[in-house]
Design an enzyme around this catalytic site. Structure first.
Site, PDB file in Angstrom:
ATOM      1  N   ASP A   1       0.860  -1.185   0.000  1.00 39.00           N
ATOM      2  CA  ASP A   1       0.000   0.000   0.000  1.00 39.00           C
ATOM      3  C   ASP A   1       0.897   1.235   0.000  1.00 39.00           C
ATOM      4  O   ASP A   1       2.109   1.142   0.224  1.00 39.00           O
ATOM      5  CB  ASP A   1      -0.890  -0.054   1.248  1.00 39.00           C
ATOM      6  CG  ASP A   1      -1.937   1.047   1.245  1.00 39.00           C
ATOM      7  OD1 ASP A   1      -2.327   1.487   0.149  1.00 39.00           O
ATOM      8  OD2 ASP A   1      -2.357   1.455   2.335  1.00 39.00           O
TER       9      ASP A   1
ATOM     10  N   GLU B   1       2.466   4.725  -4.214  1.00 40.37           N
ATOM     11  CA  GLU B   1       2.435   5.641  -5.388  1.00 40.37           C
ATOM     12  C   GLU B   1       3.783   6.346  -5.568  1.00 40.37           C
ATOM     13  O   GLU B   1       4.110   6.607  -6.720  1.00 40.37           O
ATOM     14  CB  GLU B   1       1.297   6.656  -5.227  1.00 40.37           C
ATOM     15  CG  GLU B   1      -0.087   6.033  -5.288  1.00 40.37           C
ATOM     16  CD  GLU B   1      -0.424   5.186  -4.058  1.00 40.37           C
ATOM     17  OE1 GLU B   1       0.125   5.475  -2.984  1.00 40.37           O
ATOM     18  OE2 GLU B   1      -1.224   4.241  -4.191  1.00 40.37           O
TER      19      GLU B   1
ATOM     20  N   ASP C   1      -9.169   3.369  -2.031  1.00 43.06           N
ATOM     21  CA  ASP C   1     -10.102   3.815  -0.994  1.00 43.06           C
ATOM     22  C   ASP C   1     -11.445   4.281  -1.552  1.00 43.06           C
ATOM     23  O   ASP C   1     -11.749   5.479  -1.584  1.00 43.06           O
ATOM     24  CB  ASP C   1      -9.452   4.925  -0.166  1.00 43.06           C
ATOM     25  CG  ASP C   1      -8.239   4.401   0.570  1.00 43.06           C
ATOM     26  OD1 ASP C   1      -8.096   3.165   0.677  1.00 43.06           O
ATOM     27  OD2 ASP C   1      -7.431   5.231   1.025  1.00 43.06           O
TER      28      ASP C   1
HETATM   29  C1  GLC Z   1      -4.784   3.245   2.831  1.00 45.28           C
HETATM   30  C2  GLC Z   1      -5.244   1.996   2.097  1.00 45.28           C
HETATM   31  C3  GLC Z   1      -6.259   1.267   2.945  1.00 45.28           C
HETATM   32  C4  GLC Z   1      -5.631   0.925   4.290  1.00 45.28           C
HETATM   33  C5  GLC Z   1      -5.148   2.188   4.978  1.00 45.28           C
HETATM   34  C6  GLC Z   1      -4.385   1.890   6.252  1.00 45.28           C
HETATM   35  O1  GLC Z   1      -5.813   4.143   2.953  1.00 45.28           O
HETATM   36  O2  GLC Z   1      -5.755   2.304   0.841  1.00 45.28           O
HETATM   37  O3  GLC Z   1      -6.688   0.111   2.296  1.00 45.28           O
HETATM   38  O4  GLC Z   1      -6.559   0.287   5.100  1.00 45.28           O
HETATM   39  O5  GLC Z   1      -4.275   2.900   4.109  1.00 45.28           O
HETATM   40  O6  GLC Z   1      -3.282   1.098   6.014  1.00 45.28           O
END
Ligand code: GLC
Length: 796
Positions: free
Chosen positions: A406, A409, A483
């Site tokens: 995650d 980017e 998200d």
């Molecule tokens: C980001 C991710 C989400 C995750 C959060 C905390 O927003 O897209 O899926 O739960 O971070 O790690």
């Protein structure tokens, strides 16, 4: 015609998007070097080379002969293509067997034709250009019948005609709406479907790029903030052929481990070992299948990657083993940000080994993410990718086989949402700024993680989930769409988004089921789970402090329906698995828009609220609250309602009723579909194969079923099972042939049955030539079952 782009003439300047572009002008000279045609123009240089006879690459550099280096997206080495050339006063022609590139000399304008003389792409009078900011651009003519698909992960409808899209990997917590033109993934590629035929363009430029299919009615453009104009044209002529061609250049998804295709449960966060155990027990007690539980950022010690918080998770190895014994995998999150902490081993190794992203002056770049001030591995360096990959031994030693990437980017909590663009990536000695490398960060993290895990899993297939990526990300990861929110609109949007990801070479994708942010409701979760049954990736995930959305969160009635659809996923798994295998060799996605199968049918061009699984199954979910009917479009052919056996005529719209328990599914007559059984997890042995036949007069039905161990790469060494089923009705006899084509793997099932749908009474059934006595007709239905003699699954 608008008075913007069309005013470009050779040597003149044109005003587009607030800047002046200079055209490359007219032809000056050419030379042929190792099968590359290099053209010098008045104001630039163009190179043309063939990668295959149906793939041509065009590169323009305003200053010098273009470099033919490619980005990390491209894995294909050009083949030795036979090319012939011809020059006239006004034109140069270069042709392979399948494509002809015509270069008009004054001014330089490139047109590309296929071997039937069909014009695929042509430049409008603006052609190729650049400006003083070093941006490059290419204008193409747009036919009135052009429809555009792909572009990776985009909001809005299926057909991107009339849209302008930016490729810049962005962490967008909110909003995901049609105005957001850049999300987490950048796939600078699209497919054009025109009058039933297709061709594709991949723009291999890692800077911020813009595809403008909106500003004019008869031209479109693609442009980049820097670098060369470097694009590939794929000849098609079918949409599936374009996908095969594009994925030949950027790679295909390896077959995922079977457990990755089961149902997955996530939450930001399951915060303690105790909570995770209770969650798993709930699934077991409630008889809801489950293949994976995710650990979001709270599992770590102060959000330090490659650690566990010892208080919350005192015994991770024990937890992981116990869950594994119950058929459940654990997938922890790994973000790229490494906490600045001189007492933390990953930070120490990063600094000592000079592995973090730095400015040209030599100081480390720090950005704020979950752990606070953090450094980021410079994944453009192959040794750093190796180091980062090896760090995953921390997880594999605990028995973990899946990782969730995650914030790659990379996301940073600041105004620009990312790293300082002046950061200078080492790029193995070919330094480039973050401005140029930004879009690659997720892809490189994917490569590093996937390869690192693979090296440590003793032959088992790793699973990687990634938020960010670039063209080629399918080689390593599954993409979830970030998200989203618990809105019906986001359920609706997930369909075209995943379908366009599929058309962009990424067959394994899915949204957070139930919606990530905001609060879900029982009805929304139910309808969303129904969709999830058929999206390639099926994970329920929700944000901290939102209403709980585990399958049982909204009461027994909803729970029962949700259970039924999660179970249904396991029933369909053998069919889905075969489609994943197909995607791994052809690039053709599992979840398909109807236009992929019916590109001649105008009703499919922008059909975004229903989709196909493979070539024969249409799923038409309810995507609105308190709604128990919808219009379904069924293309040519005869269709069968999966639940009721009702026959429906194709080429028509139908009003379909669907109470909350019903996800409308339609099977094309002629189809053959293989099903498994309901089970707790994919780790449970498959006891029986059910082959559903929907035979039709005057047509041969055929389906090739695929299986392997679902776990290792042994399939690459031929250890798989492949069996073709064929059925035809001749003189009141249904003849079914089972032909085992490959038997180097033995399927687990001990029993098989044919379920034959809609056969005229009196029709006899033969299997591999033998008349079947053991035929059962289900009362009050048109369904006939036949037990399959297991001998037929031995190779003849
Ligand atoms: C980001 C991710 C989400 C995750 C959060 C905390 O927003 O897209 O899926 O739960 O971070 O790690």
């Amino acid at each position: 015609m608008q008075d913007t782009s069309f005013a470009i003439h050779p040597g003149k300047k044109i005003h587009v998007n607030g800047t002046n572009y200079q055209s490359i002008g007219s032809f000056v000279s050419y030379n042929l070097e190792e099968k590359v045609l290099n053209i010098k123009a008045e104001n630039g240089h163009v190179s043309i080379s063939f990668y295959r006879d149906d793939i041509v690459r065009i590169t323009m550099n305003p200053k010098k002969t273009p470099s033919l280096k490619t980005s990390f997206a491209v894995i294909k080495i050009p083949e030795d293509v036979d090319v012939v050339g011809r020059e006239t006063n006004g034109e140069i022609h270069v042709s392979s067997n399948k494509l002809t590139v015509v270069i008009n000399k004054t001014p330089i304008r490139i047109s590309i034709f296929d071997n039937h003389g069909r014009l695929l792409v042509s430049e409008n009078e603006a052609g190729m250009g650049f400006n003083e900011k070093k941006e490059v651009i290419c204008f193409k003519e747009m036919d009135k019948d052009d429809h555009f698909y792909g572009f990776g992960e985009k909001t809005s409808f299926l057909d991107k005609r009339g849209e302008k899209m930016t490729m810049w990997n962005s962490d967008v917590y909110a909003p995901h709406n049609p105005e957001i033109d850049a999300l987490y993934q950048s796939i600078p590629y699209f497919m054009t479907i025109r009058n039933g035929d297709a061709h594709g363009i991949f723009f291999d430029n890692t800077f911020k790029t813009v595809f403008d299919m909106k500003s004019s009615n008869d031209s479109y453009s693609f442009s980049a903030e820097g670098g060369q104009l470097d694009y590939y044209v794929f000849a098609g002529p079918t949409p599936k052929a374009v996908l095969e061609q594009y994925s030949e250049i950027t790679g295909r998804m390896p077959i995922p481990p079977k457990w990755a295709l089961g149902y997955h449960q996530s939450r930001y966060s399951y915060e303690t070992e105790q909570e995770v155990r209770e969650l798993a027990n709930n699934f077991l007690e409630k008889n809801i299948p489950l293949d994976a539980i995710y650990l979001d950022i709270h599992y770590m010690d102060g959000y330090r990657v490659f650690t566990f918080d010892e208080e919350r998770f005192p015994n991770p190895a024990g937890l992981i083993q116990d869950l594994k014994d119950a058929g459940i995998h654990v997938v922890p999150i790994v973000d790229p940000g490494v906490k600045e902490d001189p007492e933390y081993y990953v930070y120490q190794e990063g600094v000592k080994g000079d592995r973090f992203c730095k400015y040209i002056e030599g100081n480390i770049y720090f950005g704020d993410v979950w752990p606070g001030k953090s450094a980021f591995p410079d994944l453009t360096i192959s040794n750093v990718r190796k180091w980062w990959g090896e760090k995953h031994k921390f997880y594999t030693d605990l028995g973990i086989e899946g990782i969730w990437n995650d914030m790659n980017e990379p996301a940073v909590f600041n105004e620009s949402k990312t790293m300082d663009l002046r950061v200078m990536h080492d790029n193995d000695g070919d330094p480039k700024t973050h401005r140029e490398m930004h879009n690659l960060y997720g892809l490189l993290m994917g490569e590093s993680t996937y390869e690192g895990m693979k090296a440590q899993l003793n032959g088992n297939r790793p699973f990687l989930l990634t938020r960010a990526g670039f063209a080629g990300v399918q080689r390593y990861g599954t993409v979830w769409t970030g998200d989203n929110r618990s809105f019906w609109e986001h359920l609706q949007m997930a369909l075209p988004m995943c379908m366009n990801l599929g058309l962009s070479g990424i067959p394994f994708s899915g949204p957070d089921v139930g919606g990530f942010a905001h609060d879900s409701t029982g009805q929304l979760l139910t309808r969303w789970t129904q969709v999830g049954t058929f999206t390639p990736y099926f994970r329920n995930h929700s944000v901290i402090e939102s209403i709980r959305q585990e399958p049982w969160s909204f009461g027994q009635d909803y729970e029962n329906i949700i259970r039924k659809y999660i179970q249904e996923r396991y029933v369909w798994l053998p069919y889905l698995y075969t489609l994943f295998k197909e995607a791994s060799v052809s690039g053709v996605p599992v979840m398909r828009p109807l236009v992929l199968e019916f590109p001649d049918d105008k009703n499919t061009f922008n059909l975004a609220d229903q989709f196909m699984i493979g070539s024969d199954v249409i799923v038409a979910p309810i995507l609105k609250p308190d709604t128990y009917h919808r219009v379904v479009y069924l293309p040519e052919g005869i269709w069968v309602n999966y639940w009721t056996e009702e026959i429906l005529e194709g080429g028509k719209h139908h009003l379909i009723h669907a109470d909350l328990e019903t996800l409308p599914i339609f099977i094309k007559k002629g189809a053959i579909i293989t099903h498994g059984t309901v089970k707790r997890s994919t780790e449970i042995k498959e006891s029986k194969i059910t082959v559903h036949l929907y035979p039709t007069e005057n047509e041969i039905s055929s389906f090739t079923h695929y299986e392997d161990d679902g776990k290792t790469f042994a399939y690459n060494n031929g250890q798989y099972f492949q069996c073709n089923f064929e059925a035809k009705i001749v003189d009141q006899i249904l003849e079914i042939d089972i032909n085992v084509e490959h038997d180097q793997f033995k399927p687990e099932w001990e029993k098989g049955i044919f379920v034959i749908h809609g056969l005229n009474s009196g029709t006899e059934i033969k299997v591999n030539g033998a008349l079947q006595g053991n035929v059962k007709k289900q009362s009050d239905s048109t369904i006939i079952t036949v037990l399959i003699d297991m001998e037929h699954f031995n190779k003849k």
